[in-house]
Design a protein around this motif. Structure first.
Motif, mmCIF file in Angstrom:
data_model
loop_
_atom_site.group_PDB
_atom_site.id
_atom_site.type_symbol
_atom_site.label_atom_id
_atom_site.label_comp_id
_atom_site.label_asym_id
_atom_site.label_seq_id
_atom_site.Cartn_x
_atom_site.Cartn_y
_atom_site.Cartn_z
ATOM 1 N N GLN A 271 0.806 -1.212 0.000
ATOM 2 C CA GLN A 271 0.000 0.000 0.000
ATOM 3 C C GLN A 271 0.844 1.270 0.000
ATOM 4 O O GLN A 271 0.418 2.309 -0.498
ATOM 5 N N LEU A 272 2.049 1.199 0.540
ATOM 6 C CA LEU A 272 2.938 2.361 0.538
ATOM 7 C C LEU A 272 3.807 2.413 -0.709
ATOM 8 O O LEU A 272 4.534 3.392 -0.929
ATOM 9 N N ASN A 273 3.772 1.328 -1.484
ATOM 10 C CA ASN A 273 4.560 1.239 -2.715
ATOM 11 C C ASN A 273 6.054 1.372 -2.455
ATOM 12 O O ASN A 273 6.810 1.901 -3.257
ATOM 13 N N THR A 274 6.481 0.912 -1.287
ATOM 14 C CA THR A 274 7.898 0.874 -0.948
ATOM 15 C C THR A 274 8.100 -0.172 0.131
ATOM 16 O O THR A 274 7.224 -0.362 0.977
ATOM 17 N N GLY A 275 9.243 -0.828 0.096
ATOM 18 C CA GLY A 275 9.514 -1.829 1.119
ATOM 19 C C GLY A 275 10.645 -1.436 2.030
ATOM 20 O O GLY A 275 11.212 -2.290 2.725
ATOM 21 N N THR A 276 10.989 -0.133 2.062
ATOM 22 C CA THR A 276 12.202 0.271 2.769
ATOM 23 C C THR A 276 11.957 1.193 3.950
ATOM 24 O O THR A 276 12.884 1.808 4.460
ATOM 25 N N ASN A 277 10.732 1.322 4.412
ATOM 26 C CA ASN A 277 10.451 2.203 5.546
ATOM 27 C C ASN A 277 11.070 1.705 6.847
ATOM 28 O O ASN A 277 11.529 2.505 7.659
ATOM 29 N N LEU A 278 11.053 0.393 7.057
ATOM 30 C CA LEU A 278 11.500 -0.183 8.325
ATOM 31 C C LEU A 278 12.910 -0.729 8.184
ATOM 32 O O LEU A 278 13.159 -1.641 7.399
ATOM 33 N N ARG A 279 13.829 -0.167 8.963
ATOM 34 C CA ARG A 279 15.253 -0.521 8.873
ATOM 35 C C ARG A 279 15.737 -1.160 10.170
ATOM 36 O O ARG A 279 15.141 -0.997 11.238
ATOM 37 N N LEU A 280 16.823 -1.868 10.070
ATOM 38 C CA LEU A 280 17.415 -2.569 11.208
ATOM 39 C C LEU A 280 17.767 -1.592 12.332
ATOM 40 O O LEU A 280 18.472 -0.609 12.121
ATOM 41 N N SER A 281 17.271 -1.867 13.520
ATOM 42 C CA SER A 281 17.638 -1.085 14.695
ATOM 43 C C SER A 281 19.000 -1.541 15.201
ATOM 44 O O SER A 281 19.268 -2.750 15.297
ATOM 45 N N ARG A 282 19.835 -0.583 15.543
ATOM 46 C CA ARG A 282 21.143 -0.936 16.114
ATOM 47 C C ARG A 282 20.988 -1.744 17.389
ATOM 48 O O ARG A 282 21.862 -2.538 17.739
ATOM 49 N N THR A 283 19.873 -1.569 18.087
ATOM 50 C CA THR A 283 19.644 -2.309 19.333
ATOM 51 C C THR A 283 19.688 -3.807 19.072
ATOM 52 O O THR A 283 20.417 -4.551 19.735
ATOM 53 N N LEU A 284 18.899 -4.266 18.120
ATOM 54 C CA LEU A 284 18.875 -5.692 17.792
ATOM 55 C C LEU A 284 20.167 -6.119 17.119
ATOM 56 O O LEU A 284 20.701 -7.198 17.415
ATOM 57 N N MET A 285 20.688 -5.276 16.222
ATOM 58 C CA MET A 285 21.912 -5.636 15.506
ATOM 59 C C MET A 285 23.070 -5.895 16.461
ATOM 60 O O MET A 285 23.788 -6.897 16.328
ATOM 61 N N THR A 286 23.249 -5.023 17.431
ATOM 62 C CA THR A 286 24.387 -5.182 18.341
ATOM 63 C C THR A 286 24.302 -6.485 19.120
ATOM 64 O O THR A 286 25.312 -7.158 19.350
ATOM 65 N N TYR A 287 23.077 -6.852 19.512
ATOM 66 C CA TYR A 287 22.910 -8.084 20.287
ATOM 67 C C TYR A 287 23.228 -9.312 19.438
ATOM 68 O O TYR A 287 23.958 -10.211 19.876
ATOM 69 N N LEU A 288 22.682 -9.361 18.239
ATOM 70 C CA LEU A 288 22.913 -10.527 17.384
ATOM 71 C C LEU A 288 24.376 -10.622 16.971
ATOM 72 O O LEU A 288 24.968 -11.712 16.968
ATOM 73 N N GLN A 289 24.991 -9.510 16.633
ATOM 74 C CA GLN A 289 26.390 -9.546 16.232
ATOM 75 C C GLN A 289 27.298 -9.897 17.398
ATOM 76 O O GLN A 289 28.286 -10.626 17.226
ATOM 77 N N ALA A 290 26.972 -9.426 18.594
ATOM 78 C CA ALA A 290 27.783 -9.749 19.774
ATOM 79 C C ALA A 290 27.756 -11.243 20.082
ATOM 80 O O ALA A 290 28.683 -11.768 20.700
#
Length: 492
Positions: A271-290
């Motif tokens: 409906q928004l004609n884009t799939g890029t509104n929601l991006r990776l939060s550093r909060t989750l990224m840091t945990y998974l990468q750690a």
């Protein structure tokens, strides 16, 4: 839905599904409903609940759980990510619940009760209670005991949160106590969740669904004044070997066509004609990468040109990071909607056993939950992660708080696209902890939640949605407005 579906052609629409605004836009005047058989109303009512929870609540849940954050190249969800909500923001969702799914499930209950099909009554009570519980957890006080009686009660009272929970548990127990051997409780083929089964198997699955919902309702109260009673009820359920779900309770009948797809995808992408509104939060990224959990990170997000990259929560005004750099949240038109995913059930059981002091069973279900969370996203699981010395080892020699922290952290990571559950868990347990520093600070602890960079409520995390103008306008019984920092009754 604002009324009752017109004919069996609409059943096909419900089975194929679509977006909250369009898949169910097939109603007639609610003051003049057609007398449609309940087996045709049921799937559209189930779909309506899915539409509301799976779109609006999933988006806000993922943002407030810090799985994803608003892109710095667009503005669709800036108000949510900065906690700058208005009473009108969730009018459509509120109306879809009360004039749609909840109302139609009430119609199903009445008609199925008259026909003696207690299997269908059980299904209606189960999904309706799930919907009410979601509303109560986001808004606290809601109309329940006087709701859905528009012909006689124009301004329903708002029941207090504890009364809502007590009434839902009462209704669920009454549904479980129905006579399913009355010769009229036949299979319901139109059921979108457990359709296609024999009557006995379908009833068994819905009983398990109800028991699992009851367990969640009790666990939600463990930091509240009702904690002692809730833990006693949990112990009773576990000691009596209550049967819980043993597989996903999901809606999977989505197709990759406009207005027939998963509601999160339909709302956020198509409906928004884009799939890029929601991006990776550093909060989750840091945990998974750690924790060297790159496989799950890849399952959740499509990397940008520099690889997996997160944006600090709420940092949507950032002009230094190139718009294409932050990773994009993965979602497809055919993703299932989970009322309960099996990993979620195992996490619930792990916490439940921990609460009653059975650490061996808590560990057992934790060690079932973590691999199941990987399997849900088709990610290969390395058993070393939960083995002795592994990054996700269950802390058997630790304190109860250390064990609870391990369970809730892993549940948080697992609830990607079900972020409303991890957001509510954090408000109840305090895990993941709130960070005193930004996620870019040298002393930041990976995974701890940060306050949005653009927060309009100071150094606090949001605790609720504001009462909607649709719920308050014209209802003299509506509560006074409260800030979104005001805790819901069961929160820590």
């Amino acid at each position: 839905m604002k009324g009752i579906i017109k004919n069996s052609v609409l059943l096909l629409a419900a089975l194929s599904l679509g977006s909250c605004n369009d898949w169910l836009d097939v109603n007639e005047d609610p003051n003049n409903p057609t007398n449609v058989a309940p087996e045709f109303v049921l799937p559209a009512a189930q779909a309506s609940i899915v539409a509301s929870v799976g779109s609006d609540m999933a988006i806000i849940g993922g943002l407030w759980s810090q799985h994803w954050t608003q892109s710095n190249a667009s503005s669709q969800y800036r108000n949510i990510d900065s906690y700058d909500l208005n009473p009108s923001d969730y009018n459509n969702m509120w109306t879809e619940f009360y004039a749609g799914g909840l109302n139609d499930l009430e119609d199903v209950k009445i008609k199925a009760t008259a026909a003696g099909n207690n299997n269908m009554v059980l299904q209606a009570v189960a999904v309706q209670s799930f919907g009410y519980q979601m509303l109560a957890d986001f808004f606290d006080k809601i109309p329940l005991t006087e709701a859905l009686q528009v012909e006689t009660i124009k301004a329903p009272k708002y029941d207090d949160g504890p009364a809502v929970y007590a009434e839902l548990l009462k209704r669920l127990d009454a549904a479980l106590a129905l006579d399913f051997n009355n010769g009229k409780s036949t299979a319901v083929a139109s059921d979108l969740i457990f359709g296609g089964m024999s009557a006995d198997n379908q009833i068994d699955h819905w009983k398990r669904f109800v028991n699992t919902l009851k367990l969640k309702l009790y666990l939600r109260q463990t930091a509240s004044p009702n904690s002692a009673q809730a833990i006693t009820a949990i112990k009773s359920m576990l000691d009596s070997k209550t049967p819980f779900l043993e597989d996903h309770a999901a809606l999977t009948k989505f197709v990759d066509e406009p207005n027939r797809s998963n509601p999160l995808y339909e709302t956020n992408v198509r409906q928004l004609n884009t799939g890029t509104n929601l991006r990776l939060s550093r909060t989750l990224m840091t945990y998974l990468q750690a924790n060297n959990d790159d496989a799950r990170l890849a399952a959740y997000f499509t990397p940008g040109p520099t690889g997996q990259s997160g944006l600090e929560q709420g940092d949507f005004n950032n002009t230094v990071i190139a718009p294409a750099t932050p990773s994009v949240a993965r979602m497809t038109a055919t993703d299932p909607f989970y009322f309960f995913s099996i990993d979620e059930v195992y996490f619930l059981l792990s916490e439940a056993y921990l609460r009653i002091g059975n650490d061996a069973k808590a560990k057992e279900f934790y060690e079932k939950a973590v691999p199941a969370a990987y399997a849900k996203f088709n990610v290969a699981f390395d058993a070393k992660k939960i083995a002795k010395g592994g990054v996700y080892e269950y802390p058997s020699t630790g304190t109860m708080e250390a064990k609870l922290k391990a369970i809730i952290y892993q549940k948080w990571v697992a609830m990607f696209r079900q972020g409303y559950e991890s957001y509510l868990d954090q408000a109840r347990t305090g895990y993941p902890e709130k960070s005193p520093v930004r996620s870019t600070a040298n002393n930041y602890v990976p995974g701890q939640w940060t306050v949005s960079e653009e927060s309009v409520i100071g150094n606090e995390l949001p605790k609720r949605l504001p009462y909607t103008s649709a719920s308050r306008d014209g209802n003299i019984n509506a509560p006074a407005a409260v800030p979104i920092t005001a805790k819901v009754w069961w929160m820590k």
